[in-house]
Design a protein around this motif. Structure first.
Motif, mmCIF file in Angstrom:
data_model
loop_
_atom_site.group_PDB
_atom_site.id
_atom_site.type_symbol
_atom_site.label_atom_id
_atom_site.label_comp_id
_atom_site.label_asym_id
_atom_site.label_seq_id
_atom_site.Cartn_x
_atom_site.Cartn_y
_atom_site.Cartn_z
ATOM 1 N N ALA A 26 -18.776 47.179 -52.260
ATOM 2 C CA ALA A 26 -19.790 47.023 -53.307
ATOM 3 C C ALA A 26 -19.296 45.965 -54.275
ATOM 4 O O ALA A 26 -18.105 45.895 -54.583
ATOM 5 N N GLY A 27 -20.189 45.128 -54.710
ATOM 6 C CA GLY A 27 -19.820 44.051 -55.622
ATOM 7 C C GLY A 27 -19.854 44.467 -57.077
ATOM 8 O O GLY A 27 -20.723 45.217 -57.507
ATOM 9 N N LEU A 28 -18.881 44.004 -57.801
ATOM 10 C CA LEU A 28 -18.789 44.170 -59.245
ATOM 11 C C LEU A 28 -18.558 42.789 -59.832
ATOM 12 O O LEU A 28 -18.234 41.850 -59.111
ATOM 13 N N THR A 29 -18.665 42.666 -61.117
ATOM 14 C CA THR A 29 -18.381 41.384 -61.749
ATOM 15 C C THR A 29 -16.897 41.062 -61.623
ATOM 16 O O THR A 29 -16.058 41.749 -62.206
ATOM 17 N N GLY A 30 -16.582 40.081 -60.784
ATOM 18 C CA GLY A 30 -15.204 39.647 -60.608
ATOM 19 C C GLY A 30 -14.355 40.506 -59.702
ATOM 20 O O GLY A 30 -13.179 40.217 -59.504
ATOM 21 N N LEU A 31 -14.918 41.584 -59.148
ATOM 22 C CA LEU A 31 -14.165 42.481 -58.279
ATOM 23 C C LEU A 31 -15.030 42.938 -57.113
ATOM 24 O O LEU A 31 -16.248 42.839 -57.152
ATOM 25 N N VAL A 32 -14.367 43.461 -56.099
ATOM 26 C CA VAL A 32 -15.042 44.092 -54.980
ATOM 27 C C VAL A 32 -14.472 45.502 -54.860
ATOM 28 O O VAL A 32 -13.255 45.686 -54.856
ATOM 29 N N GLU A 41 -16.772 60.144 -51.635
ATOM 30 C CA GLU A 41 -16.375 60.678 -52.942
ATOM 31 C C GLU A 41 -14.885 60.465 -53.202
ATOM 32 O O GLU A 41 -14.376 60.838 -54.252
ATOM 33 N N GLY A 42 -14.184 59.873 -52.240
ATOM 34 C CA GLY A 42 -12.744 59.668 -52.349
ATOM 35 C C GLY A 42 -12.387 58.449 -53.182
ATOM 36 O O GLY A 42 -13.219 57.893 -53.901
ATOM 37 N N PRO A 43 -11.146 58.021 -53.057
ATOM 38 C CA PRO A 43 -10.663 56.905 -53.876
ATOM 39 C C PRO A 43 -11.347 55.588 -53.531
ATOM 40 O O PRO A 43 -11.827 55.390 -52.415
ATOM 41 N N VAL A 44 -11.391 54.712 -54.512
ATOM 42 C CA VAL A 44 -11.976 53.383 -54.374
ATOM 43 C C VAL A 44 -10.907 52.360 -54.724
ATOM 44 O O VAL A 44 -10.211 52.496 -55.735
ATOM 45 N N LEU A 45 -10.768 51.380 -53.882
ATOM 46 C CA LEU A 45 -9.826 50.287 -54.121
ATOM 47 C C LEU A 45 -10.590 49.125 -54.743
ATOM 48 O O LEU A 45 -11.631 48.714 -54.221
ATOM 49 N N LEU A 46 -10.107 48.612 -55.860
ATOM 50 C CA LEU A 46 -10.720 47.452 -56.504
ATOM 51 C C LEU A 46 -9.839 46.238 -56.261
ATOM 52 O O LEU A 46 -8.649 46.263 -56.579
ATOM 53 N N VAL A 47 -10.431 45.197 -55.672
ATOM 54 C CA VAL A 47 -9.690 43.973 -55.372
ATOM 55 C C VAL A 47 -10.518 42.774 -55.816
ATOM 56 O O VAL A 47 -11.733 42.873 -55.991
ATOM 57 N N THR A 48 -9.856 41.649 -55.955
ATOM 58 C CA THR A 48 -10.585 40.416 -56.259
ATOM 59 C C THR A 48 -11.233 39.910 -54.977
ATOM 60 O O THR A 48 -10.764 40.206 -53.873
ATOM 61 N N ARG A 53 -10.852 38.300 -49.168
ATOM 62 C CA ARG A 53 -10.941 37.216 -48.167
ATOM 63 C C ARG A 53 -9.624 37.059 -47.428
ATOM 64 O O ARG A 53 -9.594 36.876 -46.213
ATOM 65 N N THR A 54 -8.523 37.145 -48.141
ATOM 66 C CA THR A 54 -7.201 37.028 -47.515
ATOM 67 C C THR A 54 -6.963 38.152 -46.519
ATOM 68 O O THR A 54 -6.487 37.917 -45.400
ATOM 69 N N VAL A 55 -7.338 39.362 -46.876
ATOM 70 C CA VAL A 55 -7.161 40.512 -45.964
ATOM 71 C C VAL A 55 -8.041 40.346 -44.726
ATOM 72 O O VAL A 55 -7.589 40.542 -43.603
ATOM 73 N N VAL A 56 -9.293 39.978 -44.924
ATOM 74 C CA VAL A 56 -10.208 39.807 -43.786
ATOM 75 C C VAL A 56 -9.726 38.679 -42.880
ATOM 76 O O VAL A 56 -9.727 38.823 -41.654
ATOM 77 N N LEU A 57 -9.298 37.585 -43.448
ATOM 78 C CA LEU A 57 -8.787 36.471 -42.648
ATOM 79 C C LEU A 57 -7.569 36.899 -41.837
ATOM 80 O O LEU A 57 -7.464 36.613 -40.649
ATOM 81 N N ALA A 58 -6.657 37.608 -42.462
ATOM 82 C CA ALA A 58 -5.460 38.075 -41.759
ATOM 83 C C ALA A 58 -5.816 39.041 -40.643
ATOM 84 O O ALA A 58 -5.240 39.000 -39.563
ATOM 85 N N ALA A 59 -6.792 39.904 -40.881
ATOM 86 C CA ALA A 59 -7.199 40.888 -39.876
ATOM 87 C C ALA A 59 -7.911 40.237 -38.690
ATOM 88 O O ALA A 59 -7.782 40.691 -37.566
ATOM 89 N N THR A 60 -8.650 39.185 -38.951
ATOM 90 C CA THR A 60 -9.417 38.564 -37.874
ATOM 91 C C THR A 60 -8.636 37.499 -37.111
ATOM 92 O O THR A 60 -9.008 37.170 -35.992
#
Length: 62
Positions: A26-32, A41-48, A53-60
């Motif tokens: 989900a998009g937030l201002t300046g964060l994802v 209902e569990g934990p949410v990770l907030l990242v820039t 993009r870096t995580v997705v690129l590394a995974a793919t």
């Protein structure tokens, strides 16, 4: 940010046929916000966006 009830969560269209076991974003201002679709209902990770993009690129690309 404690209240994430108004976020619009989405997951990849390819994941919809596998029983829903994936991450949602989900998009937030300046964060994802990132969460496990099996535990909405569990934990949410907030990242820039850049970090995500870096995580997705590394995974793919391995």
């Amino acid at each position: 940010m404690d209240d994430m009830t108004n976020l619009v969560w989405r997951k990849a269209s390819r994941s919809l046929n596998n029983g829903g076991d994936c991450v949602e974003i989900a998009g937030l201002t300046g964060l994802v916000a990132v969460r496990d679709s099996k535990d909405p209902e569990g934990p949410v990770l907030l990242v820039t966006p850049a970090a995500l993009r870096t995580v997705v690129l590394a995974a793919t690309t391995g």
